[in-house]
Design a protein around this motif. Sequence first.
Motif, short mmCIF file in Angstrom:
data_model
loop_
_atom_site.label_atom_id
_atom_site.label_comp_id
_atom_site.label_asym_id
_atom_site.label_seq_id
_atom_site.Cartn_x
_atom_site.Cartn_y
_atom_site.Cartn_z
N GLN A 56 5.69 1.64 -53.11
CA GLN A 56 4.91 0.72 -52.31
C GLN A 56 3.97 1.51 -51.40
OE1 GLN A 56 7.65 -1.75 -50.18
NE2 GLN A 56 7.96 -3.12 -51.91
N ILE A 57 2.71 1.15 -51.47
CA ILE A 57 1.72 1.77 -50.61
C ILE A 57 1.13 0.67 -49.74
CG2 ILE A 57 -0.45 3.04 -50.52
CD1 ILE A 57 0.21 4.14 -53.29
N HIS A 58 1.16 0.86 -48.46
CA HIS A 58 0.61 -0.13 -47.54
C HIS A 58 -0.84 0.27 -47.24
CE1 HIS A 58 4.50 -1.98 -47.05
NE2 HIS A 58 5.01 -0.76 -46.90
N TRP A 59 -1.75 -0.47 -47.83
CA TRP A 59 -3.18 -0.17 -47.72
C TRP A 59 -3.78 -0.86 -46.51
CZ3 TRP A 59 -5.37 3.17 -51.10
CH2 TRP A 59 -4.71 3.42 -52.29
N ASN A 60 -4.57 -0.13 -45.78
CA ASN A 60 -5.40 -0.77 -44.76
C ASN A 60 -6.84 -0.70 -45.30
OD1 ASN A 60 -6.55 1.76 -44.10
ND2 ASN A 60 -4.98 2.14 -42.55
N PRO A 61 -7.77 -1.42 -44.73
CA PRO A 61 -9.14 -1.43 -45.27
C PRO A 61 -9.78 -0.04 -45.37
CG PRO A 61 -8.86 -3.24 -43.74
CD PRO A 61 -7.61 -2.41 -43.66
N ARG A 62 -9.52 0.80 -44.41
CA ARG A 62 -10.10 2.15 -44.44
C ARG A 62 -9.55 2.96 -45.61
NH1 ARG A 62 -10.27 6.46 -39.46
NH2 ARG A 62 -11.68 7.89 -40.49
N MET A 63 -8.26 2.84 -45.87
CA MET A 63 -7.66 3.56 -47.00
C MET A 63 -8.22 3.04 -48.33
SD MET A 63 -3.70 4.01 -45.81
CE MET A 63 -3.15 4.47 -47.44
N ARG A 64 -8.44 1.74 -48.43
CA ARG A 64 -9.00 1.17 -49.67
C ARG A 64 -10.38 1.74 -49.94
NH1 ARG A 64 -7.05 -4.70 -48.41
NH2 ARG A 64 -5.01 -4.60 -49.36
N TRP A 65 -11.23 1.77 -48.93
CA TRP A 65 -12.58 2.29 -49.10
C TRP A 65 -12.55 3.78 -49.43
CZ3 TRP A 65 -16.55 -0.34 -50.37
CH2 TRP A 65 -16.68 -1.67 -49.98
N ALA A 66 -11.66 4.51 -48.79
CA ALA A 66 -11.55 5.95 -49.07
C ALA A 66 -11.08 6.18 -50.51
CB ALA A 66 -10.59 6.61 -48.09
N ALA A 67 -10.12 5.40 -50.96
CA ALA A 67 -9.63 5.53 -52.34
C ALA A 67 -10.73 5.16 -53.33
CB ALA A 67 -8.40 4.65 -52.55
N LEU A 68 -11.46 4.09 -53.05
CA LEU A 68 -12.55 3.68 -53.92
C LEU A 68 -13.64 4.75 -53.98
CD1 LEU A 68 -13.89 1.52 -55.69
CD2 LEU A 68 -14.91 0.60 -53.61
N ALA A 69 -13.99 5.31 -52.84
CA ALA A 69 -15.00 6.37 -52.80
C ALA A 69 -14.53 7.60 -53.58
CB ALA A 69 -15.31 6.74 -51.36
N LEU A 70 -13.26 7.94 -53.46
CA LEU A 70 -12.71 9.08 -54.18
C LEU A 70 -12.75 8.86 -55.69
CD1 LEU A 70 -11.28 11.84 -54.01
CD2 LEU A 70 -9.13 10.58 -53.97
N VAL A 71 -12.39 7.66 -56.14
CA VAL A 71 -12.42 7.35 -57.56
C VAL A 71 -13.84 7.39 -58.10
CG1 VAL A 71 -12.04 5.48 -59.23
CG2 VAL A 71 -10.26 6.05 -57.60
N VAL A 72 -14.78 6.80 -57.38
CA VAL A 72 -16.19 6.81 -57.81
C VAL A 72 -16.71 8.25 -57.87
CG1 VAL A 72 -18.53 6.16 -57.15
CG2 VAL A 72 -16.69 4.47 -57.07
#
Length: 93
Positions: A56-72
């Motif tokens: 389980q990973i508890h995502w906050n909005p900043r982590m989501r954007w960082a993960a999305l940016a890393l994947v892109v």
Amino acid sequence: MDPLCGGTRAARLTAQGKLAAAWTYNPLGILATFAAAAAALRLTVGLIARRWLNLQIHWNPRMRWAALALVVFALTLLEIRQQGRADLLTKPY
């Protein structure tokens, strides 16, 4: 060339234990093969022990954007790499 080109060859070579050759075709194939093996292991353990391994990973909005940016960013680098290897990826195996 798309970022997935060479993935099947890389997965096959990874399953044979030839990681250096697999990396030559597509590093994402190595990751996909290990992810599939982990999923199969999770399924086997879950069916035998009747307990499931969960992450389980508890995502906050900043982590989501960082993960999305890393994947892109990673997919962009992979696309550039695959374009440079077009001659290898277009010839028969």
